[in-house]
Design an enzyme around this catalytic site. Sequence first.
Site, PDB file in Angstrom:
ATOM      1  N   HIS A   6       1.072 -11.706  -0.631  1.00  0.00           N
ATOM      2  CA  HIS A   6       0.825 -11.987   0.786  1.00  0.00           C
ATOM      3  C   HIS A   6      -0.664 -12.133   1.092  1.00  0.00           C
ATOM      4  O   HIS A   6      -1.415 -11.150   1.079  1.00  0.00           O
ATOM      5  CB  HIS A   6       1.428 -10.871   1.649  1.00  0.00           C
TER       6      HIS A   6
ATOM      7  N   SER B  34       5.216 -12.389   5.273  1.00  0.00           N
ATOM      8  CA  SER B  34       4.447 -11.287   5.853  1.00  0.00           C
ATOM      9  C   SER B  34       5.317 -10.088   6.207  1.00  0.00           C
ATOM     10  O   SER B  34       4.802  -9.006   6.443  1.00  0.00           O
ATOM     11  CB  SER B  34       3.714 -11.763   7.115  1.00  0.00           C
TER      12      SER B  34
ATOM     13  N   GLU C 283      -2.014  -8.637  -0.313  1.00  0.00           N
ATOM     14  CA  GLU C 283      -1.013  -7.606  -0.600  1.00  0.00           C
ATOM     15  C   GLU C 283      -0.089  -8.122  -1.699  1.00  0.00           C
ATOM     16  O   GLU C 283       0.416  -9.244  -1.607  1.00  0.00           O
ATOM     17  CB  GLU C 283      -0.181  -7.299   0.648  1.00  0.00           C
TER      18      GLU C 283
ATOM     19  N   ASN D 145       0.824  -5.391   8.454  1.00  0.00           N
ATOM     20  CA  ASN D 145       1.644  -5.705   9.625  1.00  0.00           C
ATOM     21  C   ASN D 145       2.450  -4.519  10.125  1.00  0.00           C
ATOM     22  O   ASN D 145       2.964  -4.539  11.245  1.00  0.00           O
ATOM     23  CB  ASN D 145       2.564  -6.894   9.328  1.00  0.00           C
TER      24      ASN D 145
END
Length: 384
Positions: free
Chosen positions: A137, A116, A149, A187
């Site tokens: 991801h 991540s 992702e 994130n």
Amino acid sequence: MNVGIIGSGTMGSGIAQVAATSGCKVKLYDTNQAALDKAKASLEKILLRLIEKGRINTSEKDRIQSNISYVNNLKDLADSNLTIEAIIENLDIKKKVFSELESYVADDCIIASNTSSLSIASIAASLNKPERCVGIHFFNPAPLMKLVEVIPAIQTSNEVLEKSIQTIKDWKKVVAVAKDTPGFIVNRVARPFYGESLRIYEEGLADFATIDHSLKSIGKFRMGPFELMDFIGNDVNYTVTETVFTAFYFDPRYKPAFTQKRFAEAGYLGRKSGKGYYDYSEGAVKPEPKEDAVLAQTIFDRVLVMLINEAADALFLNIASAEDIDNAMTKGVNYPKGLLAWADEKSIDWCVSKIDELYNEYHEDRYRCSPLLRKMNRENKTFF
């Protein structure tokens, strides 16, 4: 397609379910046989629940299960066309696993990481053929969350990138391509949702319940930031923040909060520990928010403009396209709107004025306005 999944935890098992549902032959690998047994039993429960809800029938359940085998030897992944690693967020451990895996699989096998926040370039560097490495991801729970992702390292070949994107689309997921930078899209862009809310609390402007109420009632977020941190786990959320902060050379925009650090140190991790920002013990009463419309709007505006500023800066630095950034936030973390579309709705002038108000108040680099927002405001442009 033969798919190897490394790690049978919640994420690895979820990815295995997604691939198997799409017709791939999946081998789920873990060194821990007990973990494999648990993963198999959990999948059985999940599929039975889907039957109860009328989502699948018994034959579909049997088909999905038959597509997954559970193995405890990395060599068993030798026939994989694609492998996805979903293990502990430790760069050295990932590199060791990838290096060993490469000695077993064919030269055209794509080796992907579900990390991540770690550098895909660093992971790829552990391989003799780094061009075969890519970040893929997923978001938890993988079978339910639409977004994935895809992150090419600077070493990743165009062929590997294109194959990875097409495979994830074939698995009925929405792909957002992101540059290999800390936190990728979600994130990174989501940090102010937690960080600015914690800052508001630390300044004594409002308590947890009032901040959560503001974001949910005005912004229509499904969960408030403190509810969400309790759901994710304060230890996990804090670690991601600290990782992004360190990776960005201690940029103050990503500075972690002492409040969250102390909660994590105290073992107040949230739902999984029974106590976090809220008490989850039996009979506990959740505190009521302060009913103050002006305060609620102030809180919401401050968090929203920080999120928009972060999304704008991600676009400014070519982390991803505007469409992928907004898709990432709506389909990766269930935001009620894409942040760049939200910026257009509020007006770019509103965004610049609000972020400048914060900077003028605090004179901290944390509140610097993205150059892209300033340029767009001068040129009277919108994102969409």
